[in-house]
Write an enzyme that holds these catalytic residues in place. Structure first.
Site, PDB file in Angstrom:
ATOM      1  N   ILE A  14      45.776  47.365  23.350  1.00 53.65           N
ATOM      2  CA  ILE A  14      46.922  46.488  23.607  1.00 53.65           C
ATOM      3  C   ILE A  14      47.020  45.411  22.535  1.00 53.65           C
ATOM      4  O   ILE A  14      48.122  45.051  22.104  1.00 53.65           O
ATOM      5  CB  ILE A  14      46.857  45.885  25.023  1.00 53.65           C
ATOM      6  N   SER A  36      34.956  40.335  19.304  1.00 57.17           N
ATOM      7  CA  SER A  36      34.944  41.608  20.007  1.00 57.17           C
ATOM      8  C   SER A  36      33.689  42.372  19.603  1.00 57.17           C
ATOM      9  O   SER A  36      33.329  42.381  18.419  1.00 57.17           O
ATOM     10  CB  SER A  36      36.195  42.424  19.647  1.00 57.17           C
ATOM     11  N   ARG A  37      33.047  43.001  20.560  1.00 60.61           N
ATOM     12  CA  ARG A  37      31.806  43.726  20.254  1.00 60.61           C
ATOM     13  C   ARG A  37      32.020  44.863  19.270  1.00 60.61           C
ATOM     14  O   ARG A  37      31.152  45.134  18.437  1.00 60.61           O
ATOM     15  CB  ARG A  37      31.183  44.300  21.520  1.00 60.61           C
ATOM     16  N   LYS A  90      47.723  38.456  32.554  1.00 61.57           N
ATOM     17  CA  LYS A  90      47.785  38.546  34.001  1.00 61.57           C
ATOM     18  C   LYS A  90      47.017  39.778  34.466  1.00 61.57           C
ATOM     19  O   LYS A  90      47.014  40.788  33.761  1.00 61.57           O
ATOM     20  CB  LYS A  90      49.227  38.562  34.497  1.00 61.57           C
TER      21      LYS A  90
END
Length: 106
Positions: A14, A36-37, A90
């Site tokens: 996304i 981010s890993r 959300k």
């Protein structure tokens, strides 16, 4: 106006499909870092964790948390504790009590 120095925590499909193009197309924001890993965005400084990113000294004003709800609470607490503005997707938390807690922290 100087663009808001923005970081993204949690880089996945996304982010690649929606968030990164929207940020790139908006002069009000400049993407300066990711946490981010496993993934990053070409041309943007990448860190393996929020803690590493926040400790780096990179000038970050706001962090967009692009991760599943069950991980957002701790990440949001960490970002708010570091004095950053936080963007939440959300739902903003896994439970209503998490959302209330973040509301009070902010």
């Amino acid at each position: 106006m100087t663009p808001i120095q923005l970081a993204i925590a949690g880089v996945g499909k996304i982010v690649y499909d929606q968030h990164a193009p929207a940020i790139a197309g908006n002069a009000d924001f400049k993407l300066v870092a990711t946490a981010s890993r496993n993934h990053g965005i070409e041309g943007v400084t990448a860190y393996k964790s929020m803690a590493e990113m926040l400790a780096s000294g990179t000038a970050i004003e706001a962090i967009s948390l692009c991760m599943p709800p069950q991980y957002r609470y701790e990440a949001a607490r960490e970002a708010l504790g570091a004095g950053k503005h936080v963007f939440l997707e959300k739902p903003p938390g896994a439970t209503l009590s998490e959302v209330e807690s973040l509301k009070h922290l902010a």
